[in-house]
Design a protein around this motif. Structure first.
Motif, PDB file in Angstrom:
ATOM      1  N   HIS A 118       3.718  -5.355  -0.048  1.00 33.49           N
ATOM      2  CA  HIS A 118       2.288  -4.509   0.050  1.00 33.49           C
ATOM      3  C   HIS A 118       1.655  -4.855   1.229  1.00 33.49           C
ATOM      4  O   HIS A 118       0.490  -4.484   1.275  1.00 33.49           O
ATOM      5  CB  HIS A 118       1.480  -4.761  -1.206  1.00 33.49           C
ATOM      6  CG  HIS A 118       2.453  -4.456  -2.582  1.00 33.49           C
ATOM      7  ND1 HIS A 118       2.100  -3.219  -3.017  1.00 33.49           N
ATOM      8  CD2 HIS A 118       2.990  -5.132  -3.462  1.00 33.49           C
ATOM      9  CE1 HIS A 118       2.936  -3.101  -4.158  1.00 33.49           C
ATOM     10  NE2 HIS A 118       3.403  -4.326  -4.498  1.00 33.49           N
ATOM     11  N   THR A 119       2.313  -5.400   2.266  1.00 32.50           N
ATOM     12  CA  THR A 119       1.684  -5.337   3.443  1.00 32.50           C
ATOM     13  C   THR A 119       2.470  -4.765   4.600  1.00 32.50           C
ATOM     14  O   THR A 119       3.687  -5.147   5.015  1.00 32.50           O
ATOM     15  CB  THR A 119       1.743  -7.063   3.815  1.00 32.50           C
ATOM     16  OG1 THR A 119       0.926  -7.827   2.945  1.00 32.50           O
ATOM     17  CG2 THR A 119       0.691  -7.272   5.175  1.00 32.50           C
ATOM     18  N   ASN A 158      -2.650 -12.194   1.869  1.00 34.55           N
ATOM     19  CA  ASN A 158      -1.913 -11.336   2.918  1.00 34.55           C
ATOM     20  C   ASN A 158      -3.142 -10.185   3.156  1.00 34.55           C
ATOM     21  O   ASN A 158      -4.017  -9.678   2.494  1.00 34.55           O
ATOM     22  CB  ASN A 158      -0.810 -10.186   2.069  1.00 34.55           C
ATOM     23  CG  ASN A 158      -1.528  -9.643   0.931  1.00 34.55           C
ATOM     24  OD1 ASN A 158      -2.320 -10.202   0.021  1.00 34.55           O
ATOM     25  ND2 ASN A 158      -1.040  -8.349   0.472  1.00 34.55           N
ATOM     26  N   HIS A 159      -3.402 -10.250   4.439  1.00 32.60           N
ATOM     27  CA  HIS A 159      -4.576  -9.498   5.081  1.00 32.60           C
ATOM     28  C   HIS A 159      -3.946  -7.924   5.737  1.00 32.60           C
ATOM     29  O   HIS A 159      -3.098  -8.218   6.777  1.00 32.60           O
ATOM     30  CB  HIS A 159      -5.180 -10.339   6.080  1.00 32.60           C
ATOM     31  CG  HIS A 159      -5.751 -11.773   5.796  1.00 32.60           C
ATOM     32  ND1 HIS A 159      -6.949 -11.963   5.363  1.00 32.60           N
ATOM     33  CD2 HIS A 159      -4.951 -12.872   5.855  1.00 32.60           C
ATOM     34  CE1 HIS A 159      -7.034 -13.051   4.827  1.00 32.60           C
ATOM     35  NE2 HIS A 159      -5.955 -13.890   5.395  1.00 32.60           N
ATOM     36  N   ARG A 160      -4.293  -7.098   5.051  1.00 31.28           N
ATOM     37  CA  ARG A 160      -3.859  -5.886   5.368  1.00 31.28           C
ATOM     38  C   ARG A 160      -5.013  -5.360   6.338  1.00 31.28           C
ATOM     39  O   ARG A 160      -6.215  -5.346   6.305  1.00 31.28           O
ATOM     40  CB  ARG A 160      -3.698  -4.664   4.454  1.00 31.28           C
ATOM     41  CG  ARG A 160      -2.741  -5.378   3.561  1.00 31.28           C
ATOM     42  CD  ARG A 160      -2.083  -4.079   2.488  1.00 31.28           C
ATOM     43  NE  ARG A 160      -3.257  -3.724   1.483  1.00 31.28           N
ATOM     44  CZ  ARG A 160      -3.500  -4.332   0.377  1.00 31.28           C
ATOM     45  NH1 ARG A 160      -2.747  -5.160  -0.302  1.00 31.28           N
ATOM     46  NH2 ARG A 160      -4.629  -3.950  -0.229  1.00 31.28           N
ATOM     47  N   LEU A 161      -4.546  -4.378   7.336  1.00 35.00           N
ATOM     48  CA  LEU A 161      -5.391  -3.745   8.219  1.00 35.00           C
ATOM     49  C   LEU A 161      -6.152  -2.708   7.706  1.00 35.00           C
ATOM     50  O   LEU A 161      -5.464  -2.015   6.663  1.00 35.00           O
ATOM     51  CB  LEU A 161      -4.843  -3.246   9.419  1.00 35.00           C
ATOM     52  CG  LEU A 161      -4.230  -4.316  10.567  1.00 35.00           C
ATOM     53  CD1 LEU A 161      -3.715  -3.339  11.765  1.00 35.00           C
ATOM     54  CD2 LEU A 161      -5.236  -5.148  10.754  1.00 35.00           C
ATOM     55  N   ALA A 206      -0.842   0.953   1.243  1.00 36.32           N
ATOM     56  CA  ALA A 206      -0.438   0.087   0.206  1.00 36.32           C
ATOM     57  C   ALA A 206      -0.550  -0.021  -1.188  1.00 36.32           C
ATOM     58  O   ALA A 206       0.108  -0.005  -2.107  1.00 36.32           O
ATOM     59  CB  ALA A 206      -0.762  -1.276   0.686  1.00 36.32           C
ATOM     60  N   GLY A 207      -2.126   0.814  -1.539  1.00 35.85           N
ATOM     61  CA  GLY A 207      -2.340   0.982  -2.789  1.00 35.85           C
ATOM     62  C   GLY A 207      -1.621   1.849  -3.420  1.00 35.85           C
ATOM     63  O   GLY A 207      -1.496   2.204  -4.657  1.00 35.85           O
ATOM     64  N   SER A 214       6.889   0.364  -6.623  1.00 40.18           N
ATOM     65  CA  SER A 214       7.740  -0.841  -6.164  1.00 40.18           C
ATOM     66  C   SER A 214       8.125  -1.676  -7.349  1.00 40.18           C
ATOM     67  O   SER A 214       8.935  -2.656  -7.155  1.00 40.18           O
ATOM     68  CB  SER A 214       7.107  -1.742  -5.160  1.00 40.18           C
ATOM     69  OG  SER A 214       6.190  -2.115  -5.661  1.00 40.18           O
ATOM     70  N   GLY A 215       7.741  -1.563  -8.608  1.00 41.47           N
ATOM     71  CA  GLY A 215       8.155  -2.394  -9.731  1.00 41.47           C
ATOM     72  C   GLY A 215       7.243  -3.706  -9.565  1.00 41.47           C
ATOM     73  O   GLY A 215       7.626  -4.662 -10.289  1.00 41.47           O
ATOM     74  N   PHE A 216       6.116  -3.843  -8.716  1.00 40.33           N
ATOM     75  CA  PHE A 216       5.635  -5.190  -8.513  1.00 40.33           C
ATOM     76  C   PHE A 216       4.959  -5.685  -9.646  1.00 40.33           C
ATOM     77  O   PHE A 216       4.719  -6.849  -9.770  1.00 40.33           O
ATOM     78  CB  PHE A 216       4.806  -4.943  -7.227  1.00 40.33           C
ATOM     79  CG  PHE A 216       3.472  -5.695  -7.239  1.00 40.33           C
ATOM     80  CD1 PHE A 216       3.518  -7.137  -7.256  1.00 40.33           C
ATOM     81  CD2 PHE A 216       2.160  -4.666  -7.288  1.00 40.33           C
ATOM     82  CE1 PHE A 216       2.464  -7.872  -7.239  1.00 40.33           C
ATOM     83  CE2 PHE A 216       1.131  -5.782  -7.324  1.00 40.33           C
ATOM     84  CZ  PHE A 216       1.247  -7.250  -7.340  1.00 40.33           C
TER      85      PHE A 216
END
Length: 447
Positions: free
Chosen positions: A362-363, A381-384, A391-392, A398-400
């Motif tokens: 998810h990044t 995890n730091h997303r821009l 990612a949302g 993804s089955g996460f």
């Protein structure tokens, strides 16, 4: 939701309040009608005396003061005794109305006056009745009526109202006890439902509504029990069906290794890397199957503890999952320290693998910080901002979610403190693998 108290207490309070309201209301109404009835009787008696006196006058107007049947009558109000005139604020002028006055005077016993203005054919008459309380109760035997009879009757009426209220309370308590017994029996029966009692017929609780509720409870628990039985059967079959191919895979890998050693073949580094990855995957599948089967059982011994190098385990998981970062502008920061912890290795591997996989998947652009201090692991995890929405949107594909549920169940079952926090630009997870005497990590994450 605000707690309202027990249902029995609410019914008791509501019924008692309504009953007391009715009793008090009807008691006051009865007392009012009682007093009005006494006034009407007095007025009627005084009117009869006045009419009889007027007939005896034969049309002449009464000017003086006369006493008839214990009443004082006169055509002029000024002819009344001064004590009578002082007991009233003014001249009784309204016909058919009973005026009441009181003269305390120097005597120990006050005098009560009742006056009325009664029009007749020969003119208006003023009728006054004086009531003086007797000095002692014995005077009632001499024919003098007790002046407190009306008050005693009123007190009797109010006492009867109180008795009715008490009787209503007793009846309400009995009714609540009678009605609550089937409800309590339903609760006791529902609390004791198990697989054996589900096969027994539903008892009769006396009321159709309670019987319907019992049938709904039994049906819901029966459905849950059937689903659990199907799940247990599936797990029992899956246990055998999954273990067999995993065992075959691991045995063939071992045969392949022995074949290579026997024939003194030299594999290239790529071949050895692929072979090692297959061995780790086979071991992971074996541990995952055993852990899931243990997690599905309510009871059973936990997987055995082994002495695990937590830093090496983290580094191995990061190396195995690095392929998820291909073609992504993601930087990984791994900060570990040497720490050996006694814990079940398979669940720890599953937890760390799920958390790291989640951070990598998810990044899309940013960085992932993995920090380990003692038995505590924290992953940020730091997303821009430009990639946070993307990612949302792909989170549900993804089955996460299943991985996080499995992680939460494992940490809860094994008693490992676990936190999962999310914000607009990233995610932070923290898990402690229950090591003794290890300093916990500060709340501030690496940045």
């Amino acid at each position: 939701m605000r707690r309202l108290g027990s249902l029995r207490g609410q019914l008791l309070l509501g019924g008692l309040s309504l009953g007391l309201l009715l009793v008090v209301g009807y008691s006051l109404l009865s007392a009012n009608y009682f007093l009005r009835g006494m006034d009407n009787i007095t007025l009627a008696h005084m009117a009869r005396v006045a009419d009889g006196y007027a007939r005896r006058l034969e049309g002449e107007r009464s000017r003086g003061l006369e006493e008839v049947a214990g009443y004082q009558l006169s055509g002029r109000w000024q002819a009344m005794p001064e004590a009578v005139r002082q007991a009233f604020d003014g001249v009784p002028s309204e016909p058919g109305r009973l005026y009441k006055g009181r003269d305390d005077g120097p005597s120990e016993r006050p005098t009560f006056y009742f006056a009325m203005h009664h029009p007749t054919a020969s003119g208006s008459l003023y009728v006054v009745d004086a009531v003086v309380p007797p000095p002692e109760p014995g005077m009632a035997d001499a024919g003098i009526p007790p002046p407190r009879d009306a008050l005693n009757s009123l007190m009797t009426l109010l006492g009867l109202g109180v008795a009715i209220a008490v009787g209503l309370l007793v009846a309400l308590l009995w009714w609540l006890r009678h009605v609550s017994r089937p409800v309590q029996a339903l609760g006791h029966w529902a609390r004791g439902l198990d697989a054996r009692r589900l096969q027994e017929p539903t008892p009769d609780f006396g009321y159709p509504e309670l019987n319907e509720l019992a049938a709904l409870l039994r049906g819901g628990l029966q459905s849950a029990h059937d689903g659990l039985a199907r799940e247990q059967r599936f797990l029992a079959h899956a246990s055998h069906e999954l273990r067999t191919p995993i065992t075959v895979l691991r045995h063939n890998l071992e045969l392949l290794r022995r074949f290579q050693q026997t024939h003194d073949e030299t594999w290239s580094p790529r071949h050895r890397q692929v072979f090692a990855r297959m061995e780790r995957a086979g071991t992971t599948m074996k541990h995952l199957t055993e852990t899931l089967l243990w997690l599905s059982r309510e009871e059973g011994a936990a997987p055995p503890d082994v002495n695990v190098d937590l830093a090496a385990l983290l580094e191995g998981q990061v190396a195995e999952l690095e392929y998820l970062l291909r073609d992504k502008a993601v930087a990984v920061e791994l900060d570990t320290e040497f720490c050996r912890v006694s814990l079940p290795e398979a669940p720890a591997r599953i937890v760390l693998g799920n958390l790291i996989r989640n951070a990598f998947v998810h990044t899309w652009e940013g960085r992932v910080v993995i920090r380990q201090r003692g038995a505590e692991v924290q992953i940020d995890n730091h997303r821009l901002p430009s990639t946070a929405a993307e990612a949302g949107e792909t989170a549900g594909e993804s089955g996460f979610g299943l991985g996080l549920q499995l992680t939460a169940q494992l940490t809860e079952r094994l008693g490992w403190p676990y936190e999962n926090l999310a914000d607009a630009t990233g995610h932070r997870v923290r898990v402690v693998f229950e090591a003794r005497g290890v300093r916990p990590m500060g709340q501030g994450g690496a940045s």
